[in-house]
Scaffold this motif. Sequence first.
Motif, short mmCIF file in Angstrom:
data_model
loop_
_atom_site.label_atom_id
_atom_site.label_comp_id
_atom_site.label_asym_id
_atom_site.label_seq_id
_atom_site.Cartn_x
_atom_site.Cartn_y
_atom_site.Cartn_z
N VAL A 52 1.66 -0.42 -21.84
CA VAL A 52 1.55 0.74 -20.96
C VAL A 52 2.91 1.41 -20.95
O VAL A 52 3.93 0.74 -20.78
CB VAL A 52 1.17 0.33 -19.52
N PHE A 53 2.96 2.73 -21.14
CA PHE A 53 4.27 3.38 -21.18
C PHE A 53 4.19 4.79 -20.60
O PHE A 53 3.19 5.49 -20.71
CB PHE A 53 4.82 3.44 -22.60
N ASP A 54 5.29 5.16 -19.94
CA ASP A 54 5.41 6.51 -19.38
C ASP A 54 5.61 7.52 -20.50
O ASP A 54 6.11 7.17 -21.58
CB ASP A 54 6.59 6.56 -18.40
N THR A 98 -3.02 3.96 -20.81
CA THR A 98 -2.27 5.02 -20.14
C THR A 98 -1.84 4.54 -18.75
O THR A 98 -2.47 3.65 -18.16
CB THR A 98 -3.13 6.29 -19.98
N PRO A 99 -0.76 5.11 -18.21
CA PRO A 99 -0.34 4.72 -16.86
C PRO A 99 -1.44 4.92 -15.82
O PRO A 99 -1.56 4.13 -14.87
CB PRO A 99 0.85 5.66 -16.60
N HIS A 100 -2.27 5.95 -16.00
CA HIS A 100 -3.37 6.19 -15.06
C HIS A 100 -4.37 5.05 -15.07
O HIS A 100 -4.94 4.69 -14.04
CB HIS A 100 -4.06 7.52 -15.42
N GLU A 101 -4.61 4.49 -16.27
CA GLU A 101 -5.56 3.38 -16.40
C GLU A 101 -4.98 2.05 -15.95
O GLU A 101 -5.73 1.11 -15.66
CB GLU A 101 -6.02 3.25 -17.85
N ALA A 102 -3.66 1.96 -15.92
CA ALA A 102 -2.99 0.68 -15.64
C ALA A 102 -2.90 0.41 -14.14
O ALA A 102 -1.82 0.27 -13.57
CB ALA A 102 -1.60 0.67 -16.28
N ALA A 128 -3.52 -1.88 -10.68
CA ALA A 128 -3.25 -3.30 -10.41
C ALA A 128 -4.43 -4.16 -10.83
O ALA A 128 -4.27 -5.23 -11.42
CB ALA A 128 -2.94 -3.48 -8.93
N GLU A 129 -5.65 -3.65 -10.57
CA GLU A 129 -6.85 -4.42 -10.93
C GLU A 129 -6.94 -4.63 -12.44
O GLU A 129 -7.29 -5.72 -12.91
CB GLU A 129 -8.10 -3.69 -10.41
N ARG A 130 -6.62 -3.59 -13.21
CA ARG A 130 -6.70 -3.70 -14.67
C ARG A 130 -5.65 -4.68 -15.19
O ARG A 130 -5.95 -5.51 -16.07
CB ARG A 130 -6.49 -2.32 -15.30
N LEU A 131 -4.45 -4.61 -14.68
CA LEU A 131 -3.39 -5.51 -15.13
C LEU A 131 -3.70 -6.95 -14.75
O LEU A 131 -3.45 -7.89 -15.53
CB LEU A 131 -2.05 -5.08 -14.55
N ILE A 132 -4.27 -7.15 -13.57
CA ILE A 132 -4.65 -8.49 -13.14
C ILE A 132 -5.73 -9.06 -14.06
O ILE A 132 -5.69 -10.23 -14.47
CB ILE A 132 -5.13 -8.48 -11.67
N GLN A 133 -6.68 -8.20 -14.42
CA GLN A 133 -7.75 -8.63 -15.31
C GLN A 133 -7.19 -9.06 -16.67
O GLN A 133 -7.56 -10.10 -17.21
CB GLN A 133 -8.77 -7.51 -15.50
N LEU A 134 -6.30 -8.23 -17.23
CA LEU A 134 -5.71 -8.55 -18.53
C LEU A 134 -4.94 -9.86 -18.48
O LEU A 134 -5.06 -10.71 -19.38
CB LEU A 134 -4.79 -7.41 -18.98
#
Length: 298
Positions: free
Chosen positions: A226-228, A247-251, A253-259
């Motif tokens: 994920v990058f700005d 994308t930052p919009h997709e990243a 907390a829930e998505r990062l926790i899932q990954l």
Amino acid sequence: MDSFPAYFPLAGRKVVIAGSGDGADNKARLFEGSPATVVRIDGHAAFLPGAYAGAVLAFIASEDEVFIQAAAAAARAARVLVNVVDKPALCDFNTPAVIDRGEVVAAVGTGGASPVLATLLRNDIEAQVPEGAGRVAALLRRFQDEVRKTLPAMHERRSFLRDAATGEAAQAAMSGDMETAGRLFREALAKGSARRGRVRFIAGKGPSDLLTLRAVRALSAADALVFDPDVDPQILTMARRDVERITPHEATAERLIQLASEGRQVVRLITAPVEPALVQALTAADVAVEVLLSAPAN
């Protein structure tokens, strides 16, 4: 990238070297110990397309311009890629400076512009590639199908292989004990990939040479990135080209926790301070978090 590097499998393949002298001898030495069948020809035989039939590569070395032109034409008539020694303009491909470790081969090329520079760079890199690296590659090749079957998920397989490439099995292979290496590898594979997912925040504003070695390694090992928008482009090149980009919009907390729960290694390149709420959400979900700042400039 002015030239695209490619590797030609040599097992069961034919390589033709046309001509004589130091140039031809040097090309022949490149294939010593390889599984290729090297055929050397000279004189009028080099002008016959049939002499090159079935070859994967042809090297031509001569001081005679007529010989070079005729031999190159014959090889191309047989649909074989041609390298003419010391004449880059006549080449379909250029020969790089090679580091040969068996199944591990590294090459440095300059597109024919400066073989001397390629050799100097090769010498620098060669010192960093252990002699036993080829045996480690042979070990990984031996278990390639078993690893795919046992760990069908790409990120799990990649995580396991990263550890295996530097683990006990690899060390045994490096020292030449392939029997022990095989046993240790099977034991590790039976345990599977136990690497814990992690989210690493890395300063991405640049310049890239201020990144710590730990940050560079994290980028190369990332399963998701994920990058700005204003991240230094040179830093982005340090990640694998096939890394999953989010994308930052997709990243969220829930998505990062899932990954992370799937065992993924996530890198978040930032150009602004880390959001405390995001870090708190990750740590509350028992996700390992690491913040890697740039090294101080001199």
